[in-house]
Design a protein around this motif. Sequence first.
Motif, PDB file in Angstrom:
ATOM      1  N   ALA A 149      67.165  38.859  38.917  1.00  0.00           N
ATOM      2  CA  ALA A 149      67.714  38.841  37.563  1.00  0.00           C
ATOM      3  C   ALA A 149      69.237  38.961  37.595  1.00  0.00           C
ATOM      4  N   GLY A 150      69.752  39.818  38.469  1.00  0.00           N
ATOM      5  CA  GLY A 150      71.202  39.922  38.603  1.00  0.00           C
ATOM      6  C   GLY A 150      71.818  38.639  39.107  1.00  0.00           C
ATOM      7  N   CYS A 151      71.196  38.003  40.103  1.00  0.00           N
ATOM      8  CA  CYS A 151      71.695  36.722  40.618  1.00  0.00           C
ATOM      9  C   CYS A 151      71.625  35.628  39.562  1.00  0.00           C
ATOM     10  N   THR A 152      70.557  35.640  38.762  1.00  0.00           N
ATOM     11  CA  THR A 152      70.437  34.643  37.698  1.00  0.00           C
ATOM     12  C   THR A 152      71.552  34.790  36.675  1.00  0.00           C
ATOM     13  N   PHE A 153      71.848  36.035  36.299  1.00  0.00           N
ATOM     14  CA  PHE A 153      72.925  36.277  35.340  1.00  0.00           C
ATOM     15  C   PHE A 153      74.269  35.806  35.882  1.00  0.00           C
ATOM     16  N   LYS A 154      74.559  36.153  37.148  1.00  0.00           N
ATOM     17  CA  LYS A 154      75.829  35.749  37.731  1.00  0.00           C
ATOM     18  C   LYS A 154      75.907  34.236  37.917  1.00  0.00           C
ATOM     19  N   GLY A 302      64.597  37.514  51.247  1.00  0.00           N
ATOM     20  CA  GLY A 302      63.630  36.430  51.116  1.00  0.00           C
ATOM     21  C   GLY A 302      62.336  36.734  51.834  1.00  0.00           C
ATOM     22  N   GLY A 303      62.428  37.362  53.029  1.00  0.00           N
ATOM     23  CA  GLY A 303      61.217  37.750  53.747  1.00  0.00           C
ATOM     24  C   GLY A 303      60.449  38.836  53.026  1.00  0.00           C
ATOM     25  N   VAL A 304      61.170  39.787  52.413  1.00  0.00           N
ATOM     26  CA  VAL A 304      60.508  40.851  51.652  1.00  0.00           C
ATOM     27  C   VAL A 304      59.788  40.276  50.441  1.00  0.00           C
ATOM     28  N   PHE A 305      60.453  39.347  49.734  1.00  0.00           N
ATOM     29  CA  PHE A 305      59.866  38.786  48.516  1.00  0.00           C
ATOM     30  C   PHE A 305      58.865  37.678  48.802  1.00  0.00           C
ATOM     31  N   GLY A 306      58.879  37.129  50.011  1.00  0.00           N
ATOM     32  CA  GLY A 306      57.951  36.058  50.363  1.00  0.00           C
ATOM     33  C   GLY A 306      58.317  34.711  49.784  1.00  0.00           C
ATOM     34  N   ILE A 307      59.613  34.450  49.608  1.00  0.00           N
ATOM     35  CA  ILE A 307      60.032  33.193  48.984  1.00  0.00           C
ATOM     36  C   ILE A 307      60.993  32.407  49.855  1.00  0.00           C
ATOM     37  N   GLY A 308      61.356  32.883  51.027  1.00  0.00           N
ATOM     38  CA  GLY A 308      62.361  32.202  51.826  1.00  0.00           C
ATOM     39  C   GLY A 308      63.756  32.547  51.328  1.00  0.00           C
ATOM     40  N   GLY A 309      64.776  32.100  52.044  1.00  0.00           N
ATOM     41  CA  GLY A 309      66.137  32.505  51.703  1.00  0.00           C
ATOM     42  C   GLY A 309      66.926  31.515  50.893  1.00  0.00           C
ATOM     43  N   GLY A 310      66.378  30.308  50.655  1.00  0.00           N
ATOM     44  CA  GLY A 310      67.145  29.284  49.958  1.00  0.00           C
ATOM     45  C   GLY A 310      67.533  29.669  48.553  1.00  0.00           C
ATOM     46  N   MET A 311      66.604  30.253  47.812  1.00  0.00           N
ATOM     47  CA  MET A 311      66.874  30.605  46.422  1.00  0.00           C
ATOM     48  C   MET A 311      67.851  31.767  46.311  1.00  0.00           C
ATOM     49  N   LEU A 312      68.019  32.530  47.377  1.00  0.00           N
ATOM     50  CA  LEU A 312      68.923  33.672  47.355  1.00  0.00           C
ATOM     51  C   LEU A 312      70.293  33.330  47.913  1.00  0.00           C
ATOM     52  N   ILE A 313      70.352  32.440  48.905  1.00  0.00           N
ATOM     53  CA  ILE A 313      71.627  32.128  49.523  1.00  0.00           C
ATOM     54  C   ILE A 313      72.452  31.176  48.662  1.00  0.00           C
ATOM     55  N   SER A 314      71.791  30.353  47.856  1.00  0.00           N
ATOM     56  CA  SER A 314      72.519  29.405  47.010  1.00  0.00           C
ATOM     57  C   SER A 314      73.418  30.096  45.985  1.00  0.00           C
ATOM     58  N   PRO A 315      72.922  31.060  45.189  1.00  0.00           N
ATOM     59  CA  PRO A 315      73.833  31.726  44.244  1.00  0.00           C
ATOM     60  C   PRO A 315      74.942  32.516  44.926  1.00  0.00           C
TER      61      PRO A 315
END
Length: 427
Positions: A149-154, A302-315
């Motif tokens: 949610a914080g990454c989405t806002f930023k 990404g490993g903790v959430f089970g989604i990979g790192g792409g969605m986190l590294i992009s923002p």
Amino acid sequence: MKHTLFLKCLFLLTILSSTSSKSGVETSNTVEGIGIRSAAVAALSSLAAAISSAGGVGGGGLFIPILTIVGGHDVKTASTYSAFMVTGGSVANVAAYTLWRSGGARRLIDCEMALLCQPWLLLGVSCGVVLNVVFPEWLIMLMFVVFVAGCTFKTCRSGAACWRLESRGFREETKNGTGESTKMPLLRATADQVEDEVRTPWVSIGMLVLIWFSFFALYLLRGNHYGHGIIEIEACGTGYWIISSMQIPLAIFFTSWILFRRKSPTNSTIASTQQENGGRTRRRPSSELVFPIMALLAGLLGGVFGIGGGMLISPILLQMGIEPQVTAATCSFMVLVSSSMSALQYLLLGMKQIYAALTYAAVCFVASLVGLTVIRKAILRHGRPSIIVFSVATVMALSIVLMTSFGAIDVWRSYTTGQNMGFKNPC
């Protein structure tokens, strides 16, 4: 409005699937072997892949809830399918970004950035998977909501700022009587950039291939949490943890090698000072260590959430001031490296329903091409790369809704059945 339509379709299909299961009606397969649920999964996944492709994110945060809620698959099977679907979409993205640089256009995929990030992204994902087993489900869900949610806002704020800058540039061009410079930001390059930007970095690509095979060999030797590997090894035994820990010196070795190569006299032009050169943000040598740290954090979460790192590294890259087009292209490339490794491991370890996984991957491949083509035409027509930033924010917002809903159901099921709601042993 795409995300609103996506949520409505998912809600209606969930109701229909649950109603049919309650009534005891068996869903019959068609002659081709594709049932109603599979067709619904393919339709929703194609829409999710089209949205994800614009931002260069894998889309695992959308695929897994679709496969579990609509398709009725368990989490393990959904994760397997998701790896193939992300790989299919990433192949389309990387191929498109590679072909679209023709005609003197500058290279959008920053292989130097990918080299610095990839070893630590893979290491972070491996560590995050262990933490995923240790942490309780409610804590994982809470961390996911807060961080994403914080990454989405930023990301939305960065997109709005980019939109304002683009609008200001349009007004200045109109005032000066010109209208050429910002209409084609995706594929234009100055004459001074052509030689460096168009040349294929074969050495960097070769190093990335070496990194891929090195980590892949470790993963095959170690096997998964259930002891499935190419050699007989006790799950969570001494050998298991020794092989797992070998990723740390491997990542340090590759990073040291890359930094030494970049500082050598023959590559001094690569490590130039930070400046705006046709829109691409150059990096100072002193800030190069920021990229491995960022990749490690993104891979860990990404490993903790089970989604990979792409969605986190992009923002994170967008927050660092990297150009949206370069961020999307480079993230697609890094997602392809990590997702292809996971998919190939599933194949070699004897996964079932290979044809279904390949079918979903093909659907995502085509949908990603369509989505990326539409976004590219919109950027070329309107001159607004901020569309990419808003696409990333859309994927993240949808992932929050879907992953949180699925996680809440799973947490409630664990609570009502009296399962352990605290920390667990990694083995």
